[in-house]
Design an enzyme around this catalytic site. Sequence first.
Site, PDB file in Angstrom:
ATOM      1  N   HIS B 100       0.870  -1.168   0.000  1.00  0.00           N
ATOM      2  CA  HIS B 100       0.000   0.000   0.000  1.00  0.00           C
ATOM      3  C   HIS B 100       0.912   1.225   0.000  1.00  0.00           C
ATOM      4  CE1 HIS B 100      -2.280  -3.055   2.307  1.00  0.00           C
ATOM      5  NE2 HIS B 100      -3.379  -2.484   1.887  1.00  0.00           N
ATOM      6  N   ASP B 103       2.257   1.938   3.292  1.00  0.00           N
ATOM      7  CA  ASP B 103       3.262   1.052   3.885  1.00  0.00           C
ATOM      8  C   ASP B 103       4.672   1.574   3.679  1.00  0.00           C
ATOM      9  OD1 ASP B 103       1.157  -0.735   4.344  1.00  0.00           O
ATOM     10  OD2 ASP B 103       1.552  -1.856   2.497  1.00  0.00           O
ATOM     11  N   ASP B 294      -4.424 -13.992  -2.473  1.00  0.00           N
ATOM     12  CA  ASP B 294      -3.779 -13.657  -1.215  1.00  0.00           C
ATOM     13  C   ASP B 294      -3.794 -14.925  -0.385  1.00  0.00           C
ATOM     14  OD1 ASP B 294      -3.241 -11.032  -1.780  1.00  0.00           O
ATOM     15  OD2 ASP B 294      -4.346 -10.211  -0.085  1.00  0.00           O
ATOM     16  N   ASP B 337      -0.549 -12.739   2.241  1.00  0.00           N
ATOM     17  CA  ASP B 337      -1.213 -11.737   3.078  1.00  0.00           C
ATOM     18  C   ASP B 337      -1.353 -12.365   4.468  1.00  0.00           C
ATOM     19  OD1 ASP B 337      -2.487  -9.589   4.086  1.00  0.00           O
ATOM     20  OD2 ASP B 337      -4.150  -9.593   2.680  1.00  0.00           O
TER      21      ASP B 337
END
Lengths: 432, 432, 432, 432
Positions: B100, B103, B294, B337
Amino acid sequence: MTDYFKGIAPVTYEGPESTNPLAFRHYNPDEVILGKTMRDHLRFAVAYWHNFVWEGGDPFGGRTFDRPWFPADSMELAKLKADAAFEMFEILGVPYYCFHDHDIRPEGASLQESADRLNEMADYVAPKMEGGTQLLWGTANMFSHRRYMSGASTNPDPDVFAYCASTVKTCMDVTHRLGGENYVLWGGREGYETLLNTDLDRELAQMGRFLQMVVEYKHKIGFTGAILIEPKPQEPTKHQYDYDVATVYGFLQRFGLENEVKVNVEQGHAILAGHSFEHELAMARALGVFGSIDMNRNDYQSGWDTDQFPNNAPEAALAYYEVLRAGGFTTGGTNFDAKLRRQSIDAEDLIAAHVGGMDICARGLKAAAAMIADDALEAPRRARYAGWDSADHLSETATLESVAAYAEAGQIDPQPVSGGQERLENIVNRYV
Amino acid sequence: MTDYFKGIAPVTYEGPESTNPLAFRHYNPDEVILGKTMRDHLRFAVAYWHNFVWEGGDPFGGRTFDRPWFPADSMELAKLKADAAFEMFEILGVPYYCFHDHDIRPEGASLQESADRLNEMADYVAPKMEGGTQLLWGTANMFSHRRYMSGASTNPDPDVFAYCASTVKTCMDVTHRLGGENYVLWGGREGYETLLNTDLDRELAQMGRFLQMVVEYKHKIGFTGAILIEPKPQEPTKHQYDYDVATVYGFLQRFGLENEVKVNVEQGHAILAGHSFEHELAMARALGVFGSIDMNRNDYQSGWDTDQFPNNAPEAALAYYEVLRAGGFTTGGTNFDAKLRRQSIDAEDLIAAHVGGMDICARGLKAAAAMIADDALEAPRRARYAGWDSADHLSETATLESVAAYAEAGQIDPQPVSGGQERLENIVNRYV
Amino acid sequence: MTDYFKGIAPVTYEGPESTNPLAFRHYNPDEVILGKTMRDHLRFAVAYWHNFVWEGGDPFGGRTFDRPWFPADSMELAKLKADAAFEMFEILGVPYYCFHDHDIRPEGASLQESADRLNEMADYVAPKMEGGTQLLWGTANMFSHRRYMSGASTNPDPDVFAYCASTVKTCMDVTHRLGGENYVLWGGREGYETLLNTDLDRELAQMGRFLQMVVEYKHKIGFTGAILIEPKPQEPTKHQYDYDVATVYGFLQRFGLENEVKVNVEQGHAILAGHSFEHELAMARALGVFGSIDMNRNDYQSGWDTDQFPNNAPEAALAYYEVLRAGGFTTGGTNFDAKLRRQSIDAEDLIAAHVGGMDICARGLKAAAAMIADDALEAPRRARYAGWDSADHLSETATLESVAAYAEAGQIDPQPVSGGQERLENIVNRYV
Amino acid sequence: MTDYFKGIAPVTYEGPESTNPLAFRHYNPDEVILGKTMRDHLRFAVAYWHNFVWEGGDPFGGRTFDRPWFPADSMELAKLKADAAFEMFEILGVPYYCFHDHDIRPEGASLQESADRLNEMADYVAPKMEGGTQLLWGTANMFSHRRYMSGASTNPDPDVFAYCASTVKTCMDVTHRLGGENYVLWGGREGYETLLNTDLDRELAQMGRFLQMVVEYKHKIGFTGAILIEPKPQEPTKHQYDYDVATVYGFLQRFGLENEVKVNVEQGHAILAGHSFEHELAMARALGVFGSIDMNRNDYQSGWDTDQFPNNAPEAALAYYEVLRAGGFTTGGTNFDAKLRRQSIDAEDLIAAHVGGMDICARGLKAAAAMIADDALEAPRRARYAGWDSADHLSETATLESVAAYAEAGQIDPQPVSGGQERLENIVNRYV
């Protein structure tokens, strides 16, 4: 006339102070609310299956109910059952009932005999319906017999698909003949037990094509009622294709049927899908497919379809609020897809359960109507989104760049505004 | 170079007999399976957020991890964090990572500063990516900051919508510049906490229009990667609009995007929606929207997103079986994830968790590939539906009447055939 | 005096017709019901943590609330927080509040400093309590700090056990000094994340011995309030040892504490354990360990602790019915372990949420009291079991053989009697 | 001899490479592991009910299986059923089977006739048992007949209690006569549908007294096997008193039976109670009540008792790890309380399902045994708690004050140590 309900008088409205267990305390059929009688708002229907077919069994035990028409495997007993059913409809004064073909006729030895029996039973109940209880919807039971164990229209065997075509055609004809206002498809076995043996693509195609045929046939015979799909996520299958309202909507679009088919939303099925009932109703409204409701209550903590009678007035209020927001029922209604607990073995239990359920719905409706009349929830909702009235970020000419440019030019820094959830919940609690 | 992973050597393949906790026992990147290396089949990616941003907190406790770059609220610490991240990528030899915007850069004091910082960090990581770890996908965090508390594109405040437009545009630009192969939208706050304050219709319209803009912008800038939506039913919101694959598909159709957008399916989100992971993958394939995965594991009995590393080989086999049936990944891949349990506070835990996860995926892939090579599941599946090869009930000219007529003419009585579920499960267990 | 609640007047009872969002419509503190005022029946308490410590974060986002005392990491801010807290208590007119040590004092740099700060804050709030809001219970937060990540009394490190002993001793002393009526232990980290690294036997022994020490210390210092355990099945840990009331009871018996310790039952924790709130209350009564309640409402469909304010009157009625059947509260009370939704960011939301919650409890109490006064549920319950009045199958001299002999001699064939569940539910609905 | 399994040869061990669907690939009965044969470790039992009584029905459909002994309502058909059962036991080579009285004899018209029929069937099967398949446990079905609809020993009608006493006495006698190694009580209807009509205190007292009588009778007749309770949280009732292992333990203590009664833990029931199977096994061991297991697999996402055959080897390994830690089975064993999916209608499905299940258990056992032999999990577990070896905080003389004083004197500041969960999970994955 049977004597099954002997001694139980027709149920009448006695008002909130009544302690008569077999009187309505809230459901006053002729009372006008928001310009319509409660009878016309609620359009109550009794489900044939739970009341007259189910024997009280569960996965760990058999019949607990002792009804004179069980096992109802002959036409004679089927007629006795119908007699009792209409006696109950009359006691309750309900305007509608609903059935599966299988509920009103015993399965025949052949496809033809099953059809003949259904027609014979239709002839038998037709005069009874003149007493005032009409058919809200009909449907075909394509899940109980072992031939459907691997699906109905989605069966790996094309002969089962054909069998279903005949069965649905017969059942639609009878529904039409009896003046049914809707025809429902519930895909209890349209799904899978294990992906390992399932051709998902093919089964979805079968189900889509079948539904197209049903819609074509409806138009052909001039049936003007609605075709309804009833979503449910699982049980009896591990996964059912008609999982929830949003899933059904996507399926309808894929087969070009989103303007032809609506949904019959059941409280218990909503719960099993991880949604609130009001969510499913709101989604149906937003997507333009709201049709009818199956009213009941699922235990939130039992992971199967408990089909209890509704008994929580605040929850009923939120449900009918969404029904009213959707414009109320047209062809649809409030069908009690609810069954007695299996220990409730008396005839009086059948009546009391419906009386209680009807009263809960009536309380919900009245609260919902009052909230609408007072603009109690809509005013704050409009206020919350009022900023959008003057924004054109959604216009056809807007682009990600143009909207971004607006934000960047102003170096905007939007500040949060309270969602006020507890205050809104308190408002609802003023009405229930 | 940081010394955070000091003393941990690059992880290599040592084979199933190895007891080295930091060696691959099953993932052999260059091993060819069904004509492709495992590296190219699995396309592993490390998630920046769980490994480098999350501090080990849960709703009842704060930071447990002691990392030199925390709290990462300056560009200096953000760069230290990036250094450590790429050191870990190198140790693991993973071909991809995902991030992201939030992040890799600390939030700036303004929209502009946030954008500038993202670009500065992109410049900083770009040379590091020459080491071999590319960007599988980028995404914008539009859920953590309080401005998003009531939604991102679905916010009641149009300025938040505009803020999002700018944020996504910036993030797409950076993703494109860094050669990202996909761009993901995860709608953590696109949903509602309570229907009472929510304008469902309007919010769905906002979200649909936003996604259209994203797709238009993708084409405008020549981004050839996939736009992916990641379904999740709830958490953080009570209800998220991107509930599951089928719901997302219906949404895409409604806004004419079903050929433009695919799904990034997460194991844990599938579980939370009441589905198996393989169900969601099969559904994505059947609906033509399979994109990426994910990979993680949700505790089946904890009702929140546990994001554990996958550790069950039979389940991984069923997942990769569906990936292979979907044709394998194109732009997508296997993003972990997954996050450490908060008691796993050592640097070595980070490495060991990924090594274990990669090995589980490799075992799953190998089992899945072998089942395909042996036609172990597809042969019985084809046989089960073989009757349809000669049936034309689904043809364009077929009608409910014509199919019913076939059934009635023959008075057919279809007999059930065993679904053989346990036998198929036993077959799978020969491979895992 | 802070100005956080500036402009909000003390909340008063205005009756059911009031539309004032900050007035009580049902909670009339001085109204006498079944011989006791509502104030004394309900014994409302406000929880310090949710209202003054929690910042509005969730696993996907940070602080949304903007309170002048945040981040409350200094004694000065802690005092400002206390000022605001007591202002709110006064506005609501609640007789009690509850705290964790950690709520009212910032953690110190050492065990000693933490203790000193707690004592200093106790001195600070003591005079404020003269305004009328007393301490229902105190407790120690032994779950937020990373030292507790692997448990408090059940920690693999005996030093953590010792740290807890000191912490609880200090907190019990302060609770005693402030006249607290109970002391609560909530074992948020007393459980495990994975069995793989857990010595279950040892941890249970540690926890049991710790609780024995707490009880011994209570007697030593002359604390006459109750020691309470608050059951919860999971979250934050995967499994918590204090799973539910029945589990806690077995644990207490094992360590000889069943007559020394009672339970503080929380609605949300009951739900998470798969029970209804009334079940847990009934079980606590039946087992003789009913103590106090944490009133809130858990979303039935969110698998984590949602801690919403109660808003369903029928459910509250069933809960208070069990409280009354247990004889009502002695040292216990109704603590709102409930928090605002994170979008409810205004000071007014704090007040409105409590007003709504208190009114729901009042409605529940009134309905419950009326059902008891009318013998509405107890009369049918007694009738149902009346056969046992003359049966002696349970006597000490009865044996399996003697009872079997009775059955066999008579070749008895017991006939089922309706459980009348729906009729009972209808009765309840006459009262709510 | 029936011809139901005609053409199916006895199943033999062929090793992991075998592709014979009706051969064992892992279960090698005579193979010695940790000093004991696999046969003696696993002590497999076949459940009479799922295989020979259940007809394939579910709540939405009836019989799918076509077995020559259905409906088994005569002694003649019951004997045919027994013939088939023992043929299957022989094919599988299982050392044990389990039954309810109701499984092997049709209900008689009276208590006496039911008892006579049970004895007659016991005479009929006794010689068959010489073939090598012994009785692991017997139990009485006190949940299917409508007389039990409101409970067995907990029934509001004392005559039902007496009826149960006779039924259990008869069934214990027969179990004893047939050399059964355990006697099980499963309280399917010992619980409630609604608290509204339930006298919880009284029902618990009835159930406790009944169990005391059963234990007394066991000693009286010299039955040396174990009395086992099988926990389950709900279904068929809304709430069952024997919720889970911890609850049962508390119940046993309350009635002084904790040294007399053990638990039969079922995987599916553990799941329904919110626990992992290994949790329930570990808890049973820790509390000293481990007895036997019902092996199956519950779908984590279906909220009812799915009773599937186990098919996940890693999960089986964790379960048998706890069995081995508990010292292995003494009188207990591995009973397959598992049923075919209702579409698996062939005789071969019955055999294949058991072969697959037995192989999964064998894989689990072998992995568990290897982890124990290697000290793979116990070494790190001991290390984690090693600090306690030299701590005396739990000694009898320690007090809260003395332990607190230690902490305060040192102003200790305990530092967290990694729990290493993922590393331990990786270790397990080396063995499965």
